[in-house]
Design a protein around this motif. Structure first.
Motif, PDB file in Angstrom:
ATOM      1  N   MET A 430      14.784 -11.910  13.484  1.00  0.00           N
ATOM      2  CA  MET A 430      13.754 -12.911  13.191  1.00  0.00           C
ATOM      3  C   MET A 430      13.345 -13.669  14.444  1.00  0.00           C
ATOM      4  O   MET A 430      14.168 -13.963  15.315  1.00  0.00           O
ATOM      5  CB  MET A 430      14.256 -13.902  12.128  1.00  0.00           C
ATOM      6  N   LYS A 431      12.037 -13.986  14.532  1.00  0.00           N
ATOM      7  CA  LYS A 431      11.517 -14.712  15.688  1.00  0.00           C
ATOM      8  C   LYS A 431      12.040 -16.147  15.693  1.00  0.00           C
ATOM      9  O   LYS A 431      12.385 -16.707  14.651  1.00  0.00           O
ATOM     10  CB  LYS A 431       9.980 -14.712  15.648  1.00  0.00           C
ATOM     11  N   GLU A 432      12.094 -16.710  16.845  1.00  0.00           N
ATOM     12  CA  GLU A 432      12.544 -18.093  16.974  1.00  0.00           C
ATOM     13  C   GLU A 432      11.635 -19.007  16.169  1.00  0.00           C
ATOM     14  O   GLU A 432      10.409 -18.946  16.266  1.00  0.00           O
ATOM     15  CB  GLU A 432      12.534 -18.512  18.449  1.00  0.00           C
ATOM     16  N   GLY A 433      12.254 -19.827  15.349  1.00  0.00           N
ATOM     17  CA  GLY A 433      11.482 -20.751  14.529  1.00  0.00           C
ATOM     18  C   GLY A 433      11.075 -20.191  13.179  1.00  0.00           C
ATOM     19  O   GLY A 433      10.595 -20.928  12.313  1.00  0.00           O
ATOM     20  N   GLN A 434      11.277 -18.880  12.957  1.00  0.00           N
ATOM     21  CA  GLN A 434      10.916 -18.272  11.666  1.00  0.00           C
ATOM     22  C   GLN A 434      11.914 -18.708  10.601  1.00  0.00           C
ATOM     23  O   GLN A 434      13.121 -18.573  10.769  1.00  0.00           O
ATOM     24  CB  GLN A 434      10.894 -16.749  11.792  1.00  0.00           C
ATOM     25  N   GLN A 435      11.409 -19.216   9.492  1.00  0.00           N
ATOM     26  CA  GLN A 435      12.272 -19.761   8.449  1.00  0.00           C
ATOM     27  C   GLN A 435      12.459 -18.823   7.259  1.00  0.00           C
ATOM     28  O   GLN A 435      13.445 -18.923   6.537  1.00  0.00           O
ATOM     29  CB  GLN A 435      11.676 -21.085   7.938  1.00  0.00           C
ATOM     30  N   ASP A 436      11.507 -17.896   7.045  1.00  0.00           N
ATOM     31  CA  ASP A 436      11.516 -17.082   5.838  1.00  0.00           C
ATOM     32  C   ASP A 436      11.608 -15.589   6.157  1.00  0.00           C
ATOM     33  O   ASP A 436      11.259 -15.147   7.260  1.00  0.00           O
ATOM     34  CB  ASP A 436      10.231 -17.325   5.025  1.00  0.00           C
ATOM     35  N   ILE A 437      12.069 -14.841   5.165  1.00  0.00           N
ATOM     36  CA  ILE A 437      12.040 -13.378   5.221  1.00  0.00           C
ATOM     37  C   ILE A 437      10.759 -12.943   4.531  1.00  0.00           C
ATOM     38  O   ILE A 437      10.593 -13.151   3.327  1.00  0.00           O
ATOM     39  CB  ILE A 437      13.264 -12.765   4.509  1.00  0.00           C
ATOM     40  N   TYR A 438       9.837 -12.366   5.275  1.00  0.00           N
ATOM     41  CA  TYR A 438       8.533 -12.017   4.729  1.00  0.00           C
ATOM     42  C   TYR A 438       8.566 -10.625   4.106  1.00  0.00           C
ATOM     43  O   TYR A 438       9.177  -9.705   4.635  1.00  0.00           O
ATOM     44  CB  TYR A 438       7.459 -12.061   5.818  1.00  0.00           C
ATOM     45  N   TYR A 439       7.862 -10.492   2.989  1.00  0.00           N
ATOM     46  CA  TYR A 439       7.772  -9.180   2.330  1.00  0.00           C
ATOM     47  C   TYR A 439       6.417  -9.040   1.665  1.00  0.00           C
ATOM     48  O   TYR A 439       5.700 -10.015   1.431  1.00  0.00           O
ATOM     49  CB  TYR A 439       8.876  -9.004   1.284  1.00  0.00           C
ATOM     50  N   MET A 440       6.077  -7.806   1.341  1.00  0.00           N
ATOM     51  CA  MET A 440       4.884  -7.536   0.533  1.00  0.00           C
ATOM     52  C   MET A 440       5.170  -6.355  -0.373  1.00  0.00           C
ATOM     53  O   MET A 440       5.754  -5.363   0.054  1.00  0.00           O
ATOM     54  CB  MET A 440       3.667  -7.241   1.402  1.00  0.00           C
ATOM     55  N   THR A 441       4.783  -6.461  -1.640  1.00  0.00           N
ATOM     56  CA  THR A 441       4.932  -5.366  -2.594  1.00  0.00           C
ATOM     57  C   THR A 441       3.597  -4.640  -2.733  1.00  0.00           C
ATOM     58  O   THR A 441       2.524  -5.223  -2.531  1.00  0.00           O
ATOM     59  CB  THR A 441       5.370  -5.876  -3.974  1.00  0.00           C
ATOM     60  N   GLY A 442       3.674  -3.364  -3.080  1.00  0.00           N
ATOM     61  CA  GLY A 442       2.453  -2.573  -3.240  1.00  0.00           C
ATOM     62  C   GLY A 442       2.770  -1.175  -3.738  1.00  0.00           C
ATOM     63  O   GLY A 442       3.935  -0.784  -3.841  1.00  0.00           O
ATOM     64  N   ASP A 443       1.741  -0.423  -4.057  1.00  0.00           N
ATOM     65  CA  ASP A 443       1.922   0.924  -4.598  1.00  0.00           C
ATOM     66  C   ASP A 443       2.432   1.910  -3.560  1.00  0.00           C
ATOM     67  O   ASP A 443       3.100   2.885  -3.898  1.00  0.00           O
ATOM     68  CB  ASP A 443       0.605   1.447  -5.178  1.00  0.00           C
ATOM     69  N   SER A 444       2.113   1.685  -2.295  1.00  0.00           N
ATOM     70  CA  SER A 444       2.533   2.619  -1.253  1.00  0.00           C
ATOM     71  C   SER A 444       2.536   1.911   0.095  1.00  0.00           C
ATOM     72  O   SER A 444       1.946   0.835   0.254  1.00  0.00           O
ATOM     73  CB  SER A 444       1.588   3.822  -1.180  1.00  0.00           C
ATOM     74  N   ARG A 445       3.180   2.526   1.062  1.00  0.00           N
ATOM     75  CA  ARG A 445       3.211   1.964   2.408  1.00  0.00           C
ATOM     76  C   ARG A 445       1.804   1.898   2.993  1.00  0.00           C
ATOM     77  O   ARG A 445       1.442   0.933   3.676  1.00  0.00           O
ATOM     78  CB  ARG A 445       4.127   2.800   3.307  1.00  0.00           C
ATOM     79  N   THR A 446       0.996   2.923   2.721  1.00  0.00           N
ATOM     80  CA  THR A 446      -0.373   2.961   3.253  1.00  0.00           C
ATOM     81  C   THR A 446      -1.182   1.779   2.742  1.00  0.00           C
ATOM     82  O   THR A 446      -1.906   1.128   3.510  1.00  0.00           O
ATOM     83  CB  THR A 446      -1.056   4.283   2.851  1.00  0.00           C
ATOM     84  N   VAL A 447      -1.065   1.498   1.433  1.00  0.00           N
ATOM     85  CA  VAL A 447      -1.797   0.362   0.857  1.00  0.00           C
ATOM     86  C   VAL A 447      -1.380  -0.939   1.526  1.00  0.00           C
ATOM     87  O   VAL A 447      -2.217  -1.785   1.876  1.00  0.00           O
ATOM     88  CB  VAL A 447      -1.559   0.297  -0.665  1.00  0.00           C
ATOM     89  N   ILE A 448      -0.090  -1.117   1.733  1.00  0.00           N
ATOM     90  CA  ILE A 448       0.406  -2.359   2.339  1.00  0.00           C
ATOM     91  C   ILE A 448      -0.028  -2.464   3.794  1.00  0.00           C
ATOM     92  O   ILE A 448      -0.466  -3.528   4.257  1.00  0.00           O
ATOM     93  CB  ILE A 448       1.939  -2.436   2.204  1.00  0.00           C
ATOM     94  N   GLU A 449       0.104  -1.362   4.542  1.00  0.00           N
ATOM     95  CA  GLU A 449      -0.259  -1.403   5.961  1.00  0.00           C
ATOM     96  C   GLU A 449      -1.740  -1.696   6.166  1.00  0.00           C
ATOM     97  O   GLU A 449      -2.125  -2.266   7.198  1.00  0.00           O
ATOM     98  CB  GLU A 449       0.104  -0.077   6.630  1.00  0.00           C
ATOM     99  N   ASN A 450      -2.581  -1.319   5.201  1.00  0.00           N
ATOM    100  CA  ASN A 450      -4.018  -1.564   5.323  1.00  0.00           C
ATOM    101  C   ASN A 450      -4.463  -2.853   4.637  1.00  0.00           C
ATOM    102  O   ASN A 450      -5.662  -3.142   4.575  1.00  0.00           O
ATOM    103  CB  ASN A 450      -4.802  -0.381   4.738  1.00  0.00           C
ATOM    104  N   SER A 451      -3.509  -3.606   4.127  1.00  0.00           N
ATOM    105  CA  SER A 451      -3.852  -4.834   3.407  1.00  0.00           C
ATOM    106  C   SER A 451      -4.267  -5.953   4.365  1.00  0.00           C
ATOM    107  O   SER A 451      -3.638  -6.146   5.414  1.00  0.00           O
ATOM    108  CB  SER A 451      -2.645  -5.295   2.588  1.00  0.00           C
ATOM    109  N   PRO A 452      -5.303  -6.712   4.009  1.00  0.00           N
ATOM    110  CA  PRO A 452      -5.687  -7.866   4.833  1.00  0.00           C
ATOM    111  C   PRO A 452      -4.575  -8.904   4.959  1.00  0.00           C
ATOM    112  O   PRO A 452      -4.505  -9.624   5.959  1.00  0.00           O
ATOM    113  CB  PRO A 452      -6.880  -8.457   4.059  1.00  0.00           C
ATOM    114  N   HIS A 453      -3.681  -8.970   3.954  1.00  0.00           N
ATOM    115  CA  HIS A 453      -2.620  -9.970   3.996  1.00  0.00           C
ATOM    116  C   HIS A 453      -1.724  -9.801   5.216  1.00  0.00           C
ATOM    117  O   HIS A 453      -1.053 -10.751   5.646  1.00  0.00           O
ATOM    118  CB  HIS A 453      -1.749  -9.873   2.736  1.00  0.00           C
ATOM    119  N   LEU A 454      -1.685  -8.603   5.748  1.00  0.00           N
ATOM    120  CA  LEU A 454      -0.751  -8.296   6.825  1.00  0.00           C
ATOM    121  C   LEU A 454      -1.291  -8.649   8.211  1.00  0.00           C
ATOM    122  O   LEU A 454      -0.542  -8.681   9.191  1.00  0.00           O
ATOM    123  CB  LEU A 454      -0.417  -6.798   6.762  1.00  0.00           C
TER     124      LEU A 454
END
Length: 634
Positions: A430-454
């Motif tokens: 984790m980066k210095e100062g990072q407080q949370d473990i970030y995650y994203m759920t989705g149907d596939s890795r491709t969908v998540i990697e192309n998501s604007p949220h990322l």
């Protein structure tokens, strides 16, 4: 009394299976005898259990055993037991058809399997090893009588397209299988299975641990010597032997026997408890998932013995459902022989054994994960690939062991597409100062990697867990955090990443206040709020949920299961630096009544929904508005 003889055709899948078994499945044909002995042992277990449960059942239990007889002159080999036996209907159902769910999938995988070992694994999973008899026999005769019934049944087939079934009045209790062996010089015959030494060698190698006596005629010492019968297996329960007195080969064969599997186990686990109450356990983690792992009627549980007496198969009270792939034996010393499944659920000793088994299984997996020993990493990767989805069910179902389960979980992440990561490894990076473990759920890795949220997370170098299993949508709501760090969805709530100064944000909020209020009103039926985003860098907009909102995929999952779920309104976030958004703001400030502004707002929302892989509320309307706008640009 005339015996009623009926001729049946094998189920089409059975005919295909027989051809595969006879011609291409088995690399070692000796395995047919192991299968027949294993079936006989199961029949004896079932009879003793039935006699315990039903005291009025008219059965013989004084001398339960397995007998193996060979006739070199007639070229026959018979395996006989005086166990539970089968009724006429059971013979037709169990031998003429593959009466289990997933038959089509089974045969499909069997045909696609290129190597013999893989094919054997599939055969074992479906418990149809009886058909292995046709590797060495050109005709098989089965005579059986179910315990408590008066009439027996005779089944016979040459392994081609048909078999016959007839009633026999004088059949003894139990089952006998007689193989009419192929000629000794046949091309497929690799050994003489009427040879006493060969039969003994196979039994000692594969079935020495069977707890019932396996009897054979002892070789006569002279022409006039009377035939003597001897027990050829040791009958020593492997779980009761000291570790140094068992070999890996014996453990492997025992696992194959109880799991009906052809592959070697991935890991072996031993437990022994002494003191207030005593028990012994010998457990195995398989090397591959059974085909029924996620079927509703799939088998789960461990064999339960009391003082070496078999009590029940698949004892669900001994192991939680998320560890249903674990196979093995528990032998308790102080339980009643008449114990039932219902009373087991309330039994204090069973609950304590279960608790200990779970902790031991989880700690064994943890050792595989963290061990530097040769092969351990590969074993863990194999385990997680086969059983990870099932194990993650425990994050919801077993809160008492949630921390231990989290420790053994692995996930894909944005750090390395080729490698999974544990939560412990994530926290260490984790980066210095990072407080949370970030995650994203989705149907596939491709969908998540192309998501604007990322976008903002990638731009700033923050690692995000990529969760694509359906169960991931559920457990992330049950798990609050790990090692003092909160799990946070990048598609929910506000994102507070280091970015522009507070003064810049306040200035943007003033500039866009009019547009945001107007869009919130115009899109009020579809969204609960329109606000500026700090998670977007290149996309114009995205939709997000409030922190505790139901995720869209989970909402769809519940609806598919027939549950009524209230529609959750999402939040539309706009990228204040995107030309489309700044242009819309300018147009709104200068021409607030222009009709085309509402269309642009709807298009922005539709694009945001599509970008996350969601479903449009009115696809036809979206296409019509988009087509009209494109036409005007020509």
């Amino acid at each position: 009394m005339n015996a009623q003889v009926e001729t049946f055709e094998f189920q089409a899948e059975v005919r295909q299976l027989l051809q595969l078994v006879i011609h291409s499945i088995y690399s070692n044909k000796d395995a047919f005898l192991r299968e027949l002995v294993s079936n006989a042992s199961d029949a004896l277990d079932k009879l003793r259990l039935a006699a315990f449960r039903d005291k009025d059942l008219a059965v013989e239990t004084e001398d339960l055993h397995i007998a193996v007889d060979a006739d070199a002159d007639a070229r026959t080999l018979t395996v006989r037991d005086n166990g539970i036996g089968m009724s006429r209907d059971e013979v037709v159902q169990l031998i003429g058809t593959i009466a289990k769910s997933g038959t089509a999938e089974f045969l499909k995988q069997l045909k696609e399997t290129k190597d013999a070992a893989g094919a054997q694994e599939l055969i074992g999973q479906f418990g149809v090893g009886f058909y292995a008899s046709f590797m060495v026999a050109d005709r098989v005769t089965l005579v059986t009588r179910r315990a408590g019934e008066d009439t027996g049944t005779k089944w016979e087939s040459g392994g081609a397209g048909t078999y016959t079934v007839e009633s026999v009045p004088d059949a003894p209790q139990g089952t006998s299988v007689t193989l009419h062996l192929k000629p000794a010089d046949a091309e497929e015959q690799t050994a003489d299975y009427t040879s006493p030494w060969k039969i003994r060698e196979i039994i000692k190698r594969y079935s020495d641990f069977i707890t019932w006596p396996i009897r054979m005629a002892k070789p006569a010492s002279g022409d006039d010597a009377a035939t003597e019968v001897e027990t050829v297996n040791s009958m020593k329960a492997l779980w009761a032997r000291p570790k140094e007195e068992t070999t890996e080969a014996e453990l492997t064969e025992f696992y194959k026997h109880i799991a009906h599997d052809w592959a070697e186990p991935l890991e072996t686990i031993r437990l022994r408890a002494e003191g207030t109450f005593e028990y012994q356990a010998l457990l195995f983690i398989p090397s591959h998932a059974p085909l029924d792992l996620f079927m509703r009627d799939g088998k789960r549980g461990i064999q339960l013995y009391v003082k070496r007496v078999f009590i029940m198969d698949d004892c669900e009270s001994l192991i939680p459902e998320y560890l249903r792939f674990v196979k093995g034996v528990v032998d308790a010393q102080d339980l009643s022989l008449n114990v039932s499944r219902e009373t087991l659920q309330q039994d204090r000793q069973i609950q304590l054994i279960r608790k200990r088994l779970v902790k031991k299984v989880l700690s064994t997996i943890k050792e595989l994960q963290s061990s530097a020993a040769e092969g351990s990493a590969e074993k863990y990767a194999k385990f997680w690939g086969e059983f990870g989805k099932a194990v993650k069910e425990g994050l919801i179902a077993d809160p008492d062991n949630r921390e231990a389960i989290l420790e053994i979980c692995s996930f894909e992440s944005t750090a390395d597409p080729e490698k999974q990561t544990t939560l412990r490894e994530y926290v260490e990076r984790m980066k210095e100062g990072q407080q949370d473990i970030y995650y994203m759920t989705g149907d596939s890795r491709t969908v998540i990697e192309n998501s604007p949220h990322l976008e903002a997370f990638q731009a700033k170098g923050y690692e995000v867990l990529v969760l694509t299993d359906p169960i991931d949508e559920m457990w992330v709501d049950a798990v609050t955090g790990f090692d003092g760090k909160q799990l946070k969805s990048i598609a929910k709530g506000e994102v507070d990443l280091p970015s522009d100064s507070d003064a810049d944000r306040e200035e943007q909020a003033k500039d866009f206040a009019g547009l945001l209020g107007w869009m919130t009103e115009k899109l009020g039926e579809s969204v609960k709020e329109v606000r500026l985003s700090s998670r977007l860098t290149t996309s114009p907009a995205c939709v997000v949920g409030d922190t505790h909102d139901l995720a869209p995929n989970l909402e769809k999952m519940y609806r598919a299961m027939g549950h009524e779920v209230p529609k959750v309104k999402r939040i539309l976030e706009l990228n204040p630096t995107h030309p489309l958004v700044t242009g819309l703001r300018k147009a709104h400030d200068e021409r607030p009544e222009e009709p085309g502004l509402a269309e642009t707002a709807e298009l922005l929302l539709g694009m945001a929904v599509l970008a996350e892989g969601g479903d449009l509320a009115d696809p036809a309307k979206f296409i019509r508005v988009l087509a009209d706008r494109l036409e005007r640009t020509l």
